[in-house]
Design a protein around this motif. Structure first.
Motif, PDB file in Angstrom:
ATOM      1  N   ARG A  30       0.861  -1.183   0.000  1.00  0.00           N
ATOM      2  CA  ARG A  30       0.000   0.000   0.000  1.00  0.00           C
ATOM      3  C   ARG A  30       0.895   1.229   0.000  1.00  0.00           C
ATOM      4  O   ARG A  30       1.777   1.358   0.849  1.00  0.00           O
ATOM      5  CB  ARG A  30      -0.903   0.015   1.218  1.00  0.00           C
ATOM      6  CG  ARG A  30      -1.936  -1.075   1.196  1.00  0.00           C
ATOM      7  CD  ARG A  30      -2.914  -0.876   2.348  1.00  0.00           C
ATOM      8  NE  ARG A  30      -3.850  -1.970   2.417  1.00  0.00           N
ATOM      9  CZ  ARG A  30      -5.049  -1.972   1.853  1.00  0.00           C
ATOM     10  NH1 ARG A  30      -5.442  -0.917   1.163  1.00  0.00           N
ATOM     11  NH2 ARG A  30      -5.845  -3.003   1.958  1.00  0.00           N
ATOM     12  N   LEU A  31       0.660   2.093  -0.974  1.00  0.00           N
ATOM     13  CA  LEU A  31       1.447   3.308  -1.128  1.00  0.00           C
ATOM     14  C   LEU A  31       0.493   4.488  -1.277  1.00  0.00           C
ATOM     15  O   LEU A  31      -0.662   4.307  -1.664  1.00  0.00           O
ATOM     16  CB  LEU A  31       2.335   3.205  -2.370  1.00  0.00           C
ATOM     17  CG  LEU A  31       3.356   2.074  -2.367  1.00  0.00           C
ATOM     18  CD1 LEU A  31       3.944   1.900  -3.755  1.00  0.00           C
ATOM     19  CD2 LEU A  31       4.442   2.347  -1.354  1.00  0.00           C
ATOM     20  N   PRO A  32       0.982   5.695  -1.024  1.00  0.00           N
ATOM     21  CA  PRO A  32       0.128   6.860  -1.236  1.00  0.00           C
ATOM     22  C   PRO A  32      -0.391   6.908  -2.676  1.00  0.00           C
ATOM     23  O   PRO A  32       0.347   6.625  -3.624  1.00  0.00           O
ATOM     24  CB  PRO A  32       1.066   8.041  -0.955  1.00  0.00           C
ATOM     25  CG  PRO A  32       2.122   7.479  -0.056  1.00  0.00           C
ATOM     26  CD  PRO A  32       2.302   6.059  -0.504  1.00  0.00           C
ATOM     27  N   LYS A  33      -1.666   7.241  -2.802  1.00  0.00           N
ATOM     28  CA  LYS A  33      -2.323   7.249  -4.110  1.00  0.00           C
ATOM     29  C   LYS A  33      -1.580   8.111  -5.131  1.00  0.00           C
ATOM     30  O   LYS A  33      -1.440   7.719  -6.286  1.00  0.00           O
ATOM     31  CB  LYS A  33      -3.761   7.733  -3.947  1.00  0.00           C
ATOM     32  CG  LYS A  33      -4.587   7.609  -5.192  1.00  0.00           C
ATOM     33  CD  LYS A  33      -6.032   7.927  -4.903  1.00  0.00           C
ATOM     34  CE  LYS A  33      -6.875   7.798  -6.133  1.00  0.00           C
ATOM     35  NZ  LYS A  33      -7.225   6.467  -6.502  1.00  0.00           N
ATOM     36  N   GLU A  34      -1.083   9.268  -4.694  1.00  0.00           N
ATOM     37  CA  GLU A  34      -0.383  10.169  -5.611  1.00  0.00           C
ATOM     38  C   GLU A  34       0.875   9.501  -6.168  1.00  0.00           C
ATOM     39  O   GLU A  34       1.196   9.633  -7.341  1.00  0.00           O
ATOM     40  CB  GLU A  34       0.018  11.471  -4.898  1.00  0.00           C
ATOM     41  CG  GLU A  34      -1.157  12.278  -4.391  1.00  0.00           C
ATOM     42  CD  GLU A  34      -1.735  11.756  -3.076  1.00  0.00           C
ATOM     43  OE1 GLU A  34      -1.013  11.084  -2.307  1.00  0.00           O
ATOM     44  OE2 GLU A  34      -2.923  12.017  -2.821  1.00  0.00           O
ATOM     45  N   LEU A  35       1.594   8.768  -5.313  1.00  0.00           N
ATOM     46  CA  LEU A  35       2.808   8.081  -5.742  1.00  0.00           C
ATOM     47  C   LEU A  35       2.478   6.984  -6.754  1.00  0.00           C
ATOM     48  O   LEU A  35       3.155   6.829  -7.770  1.00  0.00           O
ATOM     49  CB  LEU A  35       3.539   7.484  -4.537  1.00  0.00           C
ATOM     50  CG  LEU A  35       4.866   6.788  -4.815  1.00  0.00           C
ATOM     51  CD1 LEU A  35       5.887   7.773  -5.377  1.00  0.00           C
ATOM     52  CD2 LEU A  35       5.393   6.147  -3.532  1.00  0.00           C
ATOM     53  N   VAL A  36       1.408   6.248  -6.488  1.00  0.00           N
ATOM     54  CA  VAL A  36       0.986   5.172  -7.396  1.00  0.00           C
ATOM     55  C   VAL A  36       0.576   5.749  -8.748  1.00  0.00           C
ATOM     56  O   VAL A  36       0.964   5.226  -9.800  1.00  0.00           O
ATOM     57  CB  VAL A  36      -0.169   4.355  -6.774  1.00  0.00           C
ATOM     58  CG1 VAL A  36      -0.741   3.376  -7.781  1.00  0.00           C
ATOM     59  CG2 VAL A  36       0.296   3.638  -5.519  1.00  0.00           C
ATOM     60  N   ASP A  37      -0.185   6.827  -8.725  1.00  0.00           N
ATOM     61  CA  ASP A  37      -0.611   7.460  -9.980  1.00  0.00           C
ATOM     62  C   ASP A  37       0.588   7.931 -10.795  1.00  0.00           C
ATOM     63  O   ASP A  37       0.665   7.717 -12.006  1.00  0.00           O
ATOM     64  CB  ASP A  37      -1.557   8.628  -9.705  1.00  0.00           C
ATOM     65  CG  ASP A  37      -2.896   8.176  -9.143  1.00  0.00           C
ATOM     66  OD1 ASP A  37      -3.245   6.987  -9.296  1.00  0.00           O
ATOM     67  OD2 ASP A  37      -3.595   9.024  -8.547  1.00  0.00           O
TER      68      ASP A  37
END
Length: 64
Positions: A30-37
């Protein structure tokens, strides 16, 4: 002329899932959404698969 209706079967999907379970492992993170995007966009730009980037990073980490 008689029309033959093919029925939908799930055997092929079950066989593939059984094979994948036997040969591959999974890692969930699980990673921050912004990083994944940002990661996904960069992968598309570089035309490389997300799994390929992660596999390469793990191999580098392991010294392979």
């Amino acid at each position: 002329m008689v029309s033959i209706v093919k029925r939908k079967t799930y055997t092929s999907s079950q066989v593939k899932e059984r094979y994948n379970s036997k040969v591959y492992g999974r890692i969930a993170v699980r990673l921050p959404k912004e990083l994944v995007d940002e990661f996904k966009i960069e992968c598309v730009k570089r035309e490389i698969s997300q799994a390929g980037v992660i596999k390469e990073a793990i191999e580098k980490f392991l010294g392979k």
